[in-house]
Design a protein around this motif. Structure first.
Motif, PDB file in Angstrom:
ATOM      1  N   SER A 186      39.688  74.552  35.656  1.00  0.00           N
ATOM      2  CA  SER A 186      40.017  74.025  34.334  1.00  0.00           C
ATOM      3  C   SER A 186      38.697  73.879  33.587  1.00  0.00           C
ATOM      4  N   GLY A 187      38.452  74.823  32.659  1.00  0.00           N
ATOM      5  CA  GLY A 187      37.152  74.841  31.995  1.00  0.00           C
ATOM      6  C   GLY A 187      36.085  75.147  33.020  1.00  0.00           C
ATOM      7  N   ASP A 188      35.092  74.266  33.155  1.00  0.00           N
ATOM      8  CA  ASP A 188      34.050  74.483  34.156  1.00  0.00           C
ATOM      9  C   ASP A 188      34.224  73.590  35.385  1.00  0.00           C
ATOM     10  N   GLN A 189      35.395  72.973  35.530  1.00  0.00           N
ATOM     11  CA  GLN A 189      35.711  72.130  36.689  1.00  0.00           C
ATOM     12  C   GLN A 189      36.596  72.914  37.661  1.00  0.00           C
ATOM     13  N   HIS A 190      36.402  72.691  38.962  1.00  0.00           N
ATOM     14  CA  HIS A 190      37.116  73.442  39.991  1.00  0.00           C
ATOM     15  C   HIS A 190      37.771  72.486  40.986  1.00  0.00           C
ATOM     16  N   TYR A 191      39.008  72.824  41.406  1.00  0.00           N
ATOM     17  CA  TYR A 191      39.768  71.948  42.277  1.00  0.00           C
ATOM     18  C   TYR A 191      40.614  72.742  43.271  1.00  0.00           C
ATOM     19  N   ARG A 192      40.938  72.072  44.357  1.00  0.00           N
ATOM     20  CA  ARG A 192      41.980  72.525  45.275  1.00  0.00           C
ATOM     21  C   ARG A 192      43.111  71.525  45.094  1.00  0.00           C
ATOM     22  N   VAL A 193      44.294  72.017  44.717  1.00  0.00           N
ATOM     23  CA  VAL A 193      45.448  71.159  44.467  1.00  0.00           C
ATOM     24  C   VAL A 193      46.400  71.314  45.651  1.00  0.00           C
ATOM     25  N   VAL A 194      46.609  70.246  46.392  1.00  0.00           N
ATOM     26  CA  VAL A 194      47.405  70.267  47.612  1.00  0.00           C
ATOM     27  C   VAL A 194      48.791  69.697  47.329  1.00  0.00           C
ATOM     28  N   PHE A 195      49.838  70.402  47.806  1.00  0.00           N
ATOM     29  CA  PHE A 195      51.221  69.974  47.601  1.00  0.00           C
ATOM     30  C   PHE A 195      51.700  69.099  48.756  1.00  0.00           C
ATOM     31  N   THR A 196      52.725  68.296  48.498  1.00  0.00           N
ATOM     32  CA  THR A 196      53.298  67.440  49.541  1.00  0.00           C
ATOM     33  C   THR A 196      54.124  68.246  50.533  1.00  0.00           C
ATOM     34  N   ALA A 197      54.647  69.391  50.102  1.00  0.00           N
ATOM     35  CA  ALA A 197      55.472  70.249  50.964  1.00  0.00           C
ATOM     36  C   ALA A 197      55.220  71.701  50.571  1.00  0.00           C
ATOM     37  N   SER A 198      55.847  72.594  51.277  1.00  0.00           N
ATOM     38  CA  SER A 198      55.706  74.022  50.989  1.00  0.00           C
ATOM     39  C   SER A 198      56.130  74.321  49.550  1.00  0.00           C
ATOM     40  N   CYS A 199      55.397  75.217  48.902  1.00  0.00           N
ATOM     41  CA  CYS A 199      55.677  75.575  47.507  1.00  0.00           C
ATOM     42  C   CYS A 199      55.765  77.097  47.392  1.00  0.00           C
ATOM     43  N   ASN A 200      56.765  77.674  48.006  1.00  0.00           N
ATOM     44  CA  ASN A 200      56.921  79.133  48.015  1.00  0.00           C
ATOM     45  C   ASN A 200      57.095  79.721  46.619  1.00  0.00           C
ATOM     46  N   SER A 201      57.698  78.982  45.713  1.00  0.00           N
ATOM     47  CA  SER A 201      57.948  79.523  44.373  1.00  0.00           C
ATOM     48  C   SER A 201      56.654  79.751  43.594  1.00  0.00           C
ATOM     49  N   ALA A 202      55.573  79.081  43.965  1.00  0.00           N
ATOM     50  CA  ALA A 202      54.294  79.271  43.262  1.00  0.00           C
ATOM     51  C   ALA A 202      53.728  80.660  43.518  1.00  0.00           C
ATOM     52  N   VAL A 203      54.076  81.256  44.650  1.00  0.00           N
ATOM     53  CA  VAL A 203      53.530  82.565  45.014  1.00  0.00           C
ATOM     54  C   VAL A 203      54.084  83.668  44.112  1.00  0.00           C
ATOM     55  N   THR A 204      55.350  83.590  43.755  1.00  0.00           N
ATOM     56  CA  THR A 204      56.003  84.681  43.020  1.00  0.00           C
ATOM     57  C   THR A 204      56.329  84.363  41.561  1.00  0.00           C
ATOM     58  N   SER A 205      56.178  83.155  41.155  1.00  0.00           N
ATOM     59  CA  SER A 205      56.567  82.751  39.797  1.00  0.00           C
ATOM     60  C   SER A 205      55.667  83.375  38.731  1.00  0.00           C
ATOM     61  N   ARG A 206      56.268  83.744  37.609  1.00  0.00           N
ATOM     62  CA  ARG A 206      55.481  84.242  36.470  1.00  0.00           C
ATOM     63  C   ARG A 206      54.848  83.096  35.697  1.00  0.00           C
ATOM     64  N   ARG A 207      55.479  81.940  35.729  1.00  0.00           N
ATOM     65  CA  ARG A 207      55.018  80.800  34.948  1.00  0.00           C
ATOM     66  C   ARG A 207      54.592  79.674  35.886  1.00  0.00           C
ATOM     67  N   LEU A 208      53.385  79.165  35.694  1.00  0.00           N
ATOM     68  CA  LEU A 208      52.877  78.014  36.441  1.00  0.00           C
ATOM     69  C   LEU A 208      52.273  77.028  35.450  1.00  0.00           C
ATOM     70  N   ALA A 209      52.689  75.770  35.535  1.00  0.00           N
ATOM     71  CA  ALA A 209      52.143  74.748  34.636  1.00  0.00           C
ATOM     72  C   ALA A 209      52.186  73.391  35.331  1.00  0.00           C
ATOM     73  N   PHE A 210      51.113  72.635  35.196  1.00  0.00           N
ATOM     74  CA  PHE A 210      51.072  71.295  35.750  1.00  0.00           C
ATOM     75  C   PHE A 210      51.621  70.310  34.729  1.00  0.00           C
ATOM     76  N   GLU A 211      52.361  69.317  35.232  1.00  0.00           N
ATOM     77  CA  GLU A 211      52.977  68.329  34.360  1.00  0.00           C
ATOM     78  C   GLU A 211      53.019  66.983  35.072  1.00  0.00           C
ATOM     79  N   THR A 212      52.762  65.934  34.307  1.00  0.00           N
ATOM     80  CA  THR A 212      52.821  64.574  34.836  1.00  0.00           C
ATOM     81  C   THR A 212      53.706  63.743  33.921  1.00  0.00           C
ATOM     82  N   GLN A 213      54.826  63.301  34.433  1.00  0.00           N
ATOM     83  CA  GLN A 213      55.783  62.482  33.688  1.00  0.00           C
ATOM     84  C   GLN A 213      56.072  63.089  32.313  1.00  0.00           C
ATOM     85  N   GLY A 214      56.351  64.388  32.292  1.00  0.00           N
ATOM     86  CA  GLY A 214      56.695  65.084  31.061  1.00  0.00           C
ATOM     87  C   GLY A 214      55.522  65.490  30.202  1.00  0.00           C
ATOM     88  N   GLN A 215      54.318  65.121  30.584  1.00  0.00           N
ATOM     89  CA  GLN A 215      53.121  65.443  29.800  1.00  0.00           C
ATOM     90  C   GLN A 215      52.451  66.685  30.372  1.00  0.00           C
TER      91      GLN A 215
END
Length: 129
Positions: A59-88
């Protein structure tokens, strides 16, 4: 006038009262980067190769590893990926408060681990092999 042993006892009691809260604070885990929130920039890169349990995020010049609570198979094939927190949108928090929205599902974010730019690039190259 207090005697010498009584004075030492009072001093020991005062010292114990001052030390106890400090020791308690040391035992209490502090909020880590994994539980904090990050405002994401519009300039993002999500590396999702091998995204079953985590993704790499720039994100810009910041780098992260984002770890999920469970398997997220849909992230591998999805065309759309977006992070959201309480609708934001473009808000990312650890502690199971944020989700990665995909075409078909949502994946809960367990924690966010900051990375150095060189580590991010190395991990991204390894995932693309």
């Amino acid at each position: 006038m207090p005697t010498l042993p009584t004075g030492f006892a009072a001093l020991a009691l005062i010292a114990a009262t001052l030390i106890a809260p400090a020791a308690q604070a040391a035992d209490t885990p502090s909020a880590s980067a994994g539980d904090s929130c990050i405002a994401l920039s519009e300039d993002q890169q999500i590396v999702r190769a091998g995204a079953d349990r985590d993704v790499l995020l720039r994100s810009g010049d910041q780098h992260y590893r984002v770890v999920f609570t469970a398997s997220c198979n849909s992230a591998v094939t999805s065309r759309r990926l977006a992070f959201e927190t309480q609708g934001q949108s473009n808000q990312l928090c650890g502690g199971s408060r944020s989700q990665l929205k995909t075409d078909r599902a949502s994946c809960t974010v367990e924690r966010i681990e900051p990375l150095e730019a060189t580590a991010f690039k190395r991990m991204a190259r390894q995932r693309s092999r």
